[in-house]
Design a protein around this motif. Structure first.
Motif, PDB file in Angstrom:
ATOM      1  N   UNK A   9      17.027  22.184   1.766  1.00  0.00           N
ATOM      2  CA  UNK A   9      16.118  22.444   0.655  1.00  0.00           C
ATOM      3  C   UNK A   9      14.718  21.919   0.957  1.00  0.00           C
ATOM      4  N   UNK A  10      13.748  22.396   0.154  1.00  0.00           N
ATOM      5  CA  UNK A  10      12.375  21.934   0.314  1.00  0.00           C
ATOM      6  C   UNK A  10      12.252  20.487  -0.167  1.00  0.00           C
ATOM      7  N   UNK A  11      11.602  19.664   0.633  1.00  0.00           N
ATOM      8  CA  UNK A  11      11.405  18.259   0.276  1.00  0.00           C
ATOM      9  C   UNK A  11      10.258  18.156  -0.727  1.00  0.00           C
ATOM     10  N   UNK A  12      10.529  17.460  -1.834  1.00  0.00           N
ATOM     11  CA  UNK A  12       9.504  17.302  -2.866  1.00  0.00           C
ATOM     12  C   UNK A  12       9.225  15.831  -3.178  1.00  0.00           C
ATOM     13  N   UNK A  13      10.058  14.940  -2.649  1.00  0.00           N
ATOM     14  CA  UNK A  13       9.914  13.513  -2.931  1.00  0.00           C
ATOM     15  C   UNK A  13       9.748  12.773  -1.611  1.00  0.00           C
ATOM     16  N   UNK A  14       8.720  11.957  -1.529  1.00  0.00           N
ATOM     17  CA  UNK A  14       8.495  11.160  -0.332  1.00  0.00           C
ATOM     18  C   UNK A  14       8.795   9.711  -0.670  1.00  0.00           C
ATOM     19  N   UNK A  15       9.902   9.203  -0.141  1.00  0.00           N
ATOM     20  CA  UNK A  15      10.317   7.831  -0.371  1.00  0.00           C
ATOM     21  C   UNK A  15       9.787   6.994   0.779  1.00  0.00           C
ATOM     22  N   UNK A  16       8.997   5.976   0.469  1.00  0.00           N
ATOM     23  CA  UNK A  16       8.374   5.147   1.498  1.00  0.00           C
ATOM     24  C   UNK A  16       8.854   3.719   1.338  1.00  0.00           C
ATOM     25  N   UNK A  17       9.230   3.107   2.471  1.00  0.00           N
ATOM     26  CA  UNK A  17       9.654   1.713   2.490  1.00  0.00           C
ATOM     27  C   UNK A  17       8.665   0.953   3.365  1.00  0.00           C
ATOM     28  N   UNK A  18       8.089  -0.108   2.832  1.00  0.00           N
ATOM     29  CA  UNK A  18       7.116  -0.891   3.582  1.00  0.00           C
ATOM     30  C   UNK A  18       7.689  -2.280   3.793  1.00  0.00           C
ATOM     31  N   UNK A  19       7.940  -2.604   5.069  1.00  0.00           N
ATOM     32  CA  UNK A  19       8.352  -3.947   5.457  1.00  0.00           C
ATOM     33  C   UNK A  19       7.148  -4.584   6.125  1.00  0.00           C
ATOM     34  N   UNK A  20       7.103  -5.875   6.195  1.00  0.00           N
ATOM     35  CA  UNK A  20       5.988  -6.650   6.720  1.00  0.00           C
ATOM     36  C   UNK A  20       4.943  -5.825   7.479  1.00  0.00           C
TER      37      UNK A  20
END
Length: 173
Positions: A9-20
């Motif tokens: 499916x088309x991606x509509x959500x960008x989940x971002x994880x920021x570590x140090x």
């Protein structure tokens, strides 16, 4: 852009994880993002978001870790990991050259300014190595001629290859 989890499916959500010092993100479709939460994405409020962020990040990091584990480059014969080679700069066996070929060629080019061996060859192997190098070079020329649709030139190169192969067979007898 397609969802990085299901690739359907088309991606509509960008989940971002920021570590140090690292920032990692994944693009998800509505369905995959919904699977990672307990509620429908469109129904999430700020309070829900605060409650679900930890579980989302845990699942995301687990997904990233699994992807990293699957992408570990390892020699099929001796079990040496490419990351271990990069630390020690010593290969485990002759099959490491085949298993790590794509990553080794740029390193070899950087060190030796060429991907072709230019050092000494044992006297007992000179003919064999010369034949192999000639065949390799002619095969590359043949592929190039075919791509350029130079079929007459390709036929001449093919004949040279066949001549070298017959010479090799004569030498072996």
């Amino acid at each position: 852009m397609l969802c990085e989890k299901c690739s359907k499916n088309e991606a509509i959500i960008h989940l971002v994880c920021i570590n140090e010092s690292e920032k990692e993100g994944i693009w998800l479709c509505h369905k995959c993002a919904k699977e990672m939460t307990t509620k429908d994405i469109s129904d999430i409020t700020n309070e829900d978001l605060k409650l679900n962020v930890d579980s989302l990040l845990d699942k995301f990091l687990e997904l990233v870790d699994n992807t990293k584990k699957e992408n570990i480059l390892k020699c099929s014969s001796c079990g040496l990991k490419f990351e271990d080679f990069e630390k020690k700069e010593i290969l485990g066996c002759e099959n490491c050259y085949l298993n790590f070929r794509k990553k080794l060629i740029p390193k070899i080019k950087k060190i030796h300014f060429s991907k072709i061996h230019k050092g000494k060859i044992p006297k007992s192997k000179i003919k064999k190595v010369t034949f192999e190098n000639s065949l390799k070079s002619l095969n590359e020329s043949l592929e190039e001629a075919i791509l350029k649709e130079e079929y007459e030139n390709a036929a001449i190169i093919r004949d040279k290859i066949n001549e070298i192969i017959s010479d090799i067979k004569r030498e072996e007898k």
